[in-house]
Design an enzyme around this catalytic site. Structure first.
Site, PDB file in Angstrom:
ATOM      1  CG  HIS A  12     -57.265  24.922  43.608  1.00  0.00           C
ATOM      2  ND1 HIS A  12     -56.149  25.533  44.119  1.00  0.00           N
ATOM      3  CD2 HIS A  12     -56.966  24.625  42.313  1.00  0.00           C
ATOM      4  CE1 HIS A  12     -55.210  25.609  43.179  1.00  0.00           C
ATOM      5  NE2 HIS A  12     -55.688  25.080  42.070  1.00  0.00           N
ATOM      6  CE  LYS A  36     -48.440  24.954  36.756  1.00  0.00           C
ATOM      7  NZ  LYS A  36     -49.781  24.769  37.379  1.00  0.00           N
ATOM      8  NE  ARG A  85     -57.957  29.223  36.076  1.00  0.00           N
ATOM      9  CZ  ARG A  85     -56.720  29.070  36.552  1.00  0.00           C
ATOM     10  NH1 ARG A  85     -56.388  29.612  37.699  1.00  0.00           N
ATOM     11  NH2 ARG A  85     -55.820  28.375  35.888  1.00  0.00           N
ATOM     12  CB  SER A 121     -51.641  28.551  42.322  1.00  0.00           C
ATOM     13  OG  SER A 121     -52.676  27.777  42.848  1.00  0.00           O
TER      14      SER A 121
HETATM   15  O1  PNS Z   1     -52.348  22.295  38.885  1.00  0.00           O
HETATM   16  P1  PNS Z   1     -51.645  21.791  37.649  1.00  0.00           P
HETATM   17  O2  PNS Z   1     -50.163  22.150  37.690  1.00  0.00           O
HETATM   18  O3  PNS Z   1     -52.304  22.265  36.391  1.00  0.00           O
HETATM   19  O4  PNS Z   1     -51.762  20.191  37.652  1.00  0.00           O
HETATM   20  C1  PNS Z   1     -51.122  19.399  36.679  1.00  0.00           C
HETATM   21  C2  PNS Z   1     -50.933  17.976  37.213  1.00  0.00           C
HETATM   22  C3  PNS Z   1     -50.063  17.999  38.464  1.00  0.00           C
HETATM   23  C4  PNS Z   1     -52.288  17.391  37.539  1.00  0.00           C
HETATM   24  C5  PNS Z   1     -50.242  17.129  36.087  1.00  0.00           C
HETATM   25  O5  PNS Z   1     -48.982  17.673  35.780  1.00  0.00           O
HETATM   26  C6  PNS Z   1     -50.123  15.649  36.472  1.00  0.00           C
HETATM   27  O6  PNS Z   1     -51.067  14.902  36.311  1.00  0.00           O
HETATM   28  N1  PNS Z   1     -48.952  15.225  37.013  1.00  0.00           N
HETATM   29  C7  PNS Z   1     -48.725  13.871  37.472  1.00  0.00           C
HETATM   30  C8  PNS Z   1     -47.830  13.071  36.502  1.00  0.00           C
HETATM   31  C9  PNS Z   1     -48.664  12.528  35.358  1.00  0.00           C
HETATM   32  O7  PNS Z   1     -49.549  11.709  35.537  1.00  0.00           O
HETATM   33  N2  PNS Z   1     -48.350  13.004  34.146  1.00  0.00           N
HETATM   34  C10 PNS Z   1     -49.081  12.655  32.941  1.00  0.00           C
HETATM   35  C11 PNS Z   1     -50.259  13.602  32.749  1.00  0.00           C
HETATM   36  S1  PNS Z   1     -51.154  13.232  31.274  1.00  0.00           S
END
Ligand code: PNS
Length: 155
Positions: A12, A36, A85, A121
């Site tokens: 990150h 998650k 990645r 992670s």
């Molecule tokens: O590290 P991650 O788990 O791949 O990140 C995913 C994350 C947290 C960025 C994504 O789930 C997110 O944007 N969550 C916030 C809620 C939201 O905006 N959802 C619509 C996404 S299109």
């Protein structure tokens, strides 16, 4: 730069550093991924990110508990930055990028540095769960926090 950051890793941080060279300001946003169940509480994840970016100019950590594009508007972010990645990451990220674009915010993808592309992670937690070494995968202080939470989880 949004993510679960459960925990923040050196992978990150490589993307954060490179994004900081491309943008006026980088907000590392600890967001909620409904798919998650995090090991670390959000406040702990934000604190670890904040400590890790403390020495980086024009970079800060924040919690983004709701819709990501709303947070982007709140902080005046012009783009979402994500590291990739692998093709698997791309497959997972592309629908989100499309949706966030539909909602008004574009995404910029940065290819992971191969030197840290093995770090995820989820794998960091798995290695730690089995007693393996994670200190060279995460920023200073994060490994102890992960181990403490895992120990708590096991009790
Ligand atoms: O590290 P991650 O788990 O791949 O990140 C995913 C994350 C947290 C960025 C994504 O789930 C997110 O944007 N969550 C916030 C809620 C939201 O905006 N959802 C619509 C996404 S299109």
């Amino acid at each position: 730069m949004p993510g679960s950051f459960d925990p923040v890793t050196l992978g990150h941080l490589d993307v954060v550093r490179r994004a900081a060279e491309m943008f006026d300001e980088v907000v590392v946003a600890v967001a909620t991924n409904v798919a998650k169940r995090p090991l670390l509480p959000a406040a702990e994840r934000v604190a670890l990110v904040a400590a890790a970016v403390a020495g980086l100019p024009r970079v800060r950590a924040a919690e983004a508990p709701g819709l990501l594009v709303d947070f982007c508007r709140e902080v005046g972010a012009t783009a979402i930055v994500k590291g990739l990645r692998s093709g698997g990451d791309y497959d997972a990220e592309l629908p989100m990028a499309w949706m966030n674009r539909h909602l008004g915010v574009e995404t910029v993808f940065l290819p992971a540095d191969p030197a840290v592309a093995h770090i995820a992670s989820s794998l960091v937690k798995d290695v730690a769960r089995h007693g393996g070494p994670i200190d060279d995968l995460v920023p200073p202080g994060a490994a102890a926090v992960v181990r403490a939470r895992l120990a708590q989880e096991g009790t």
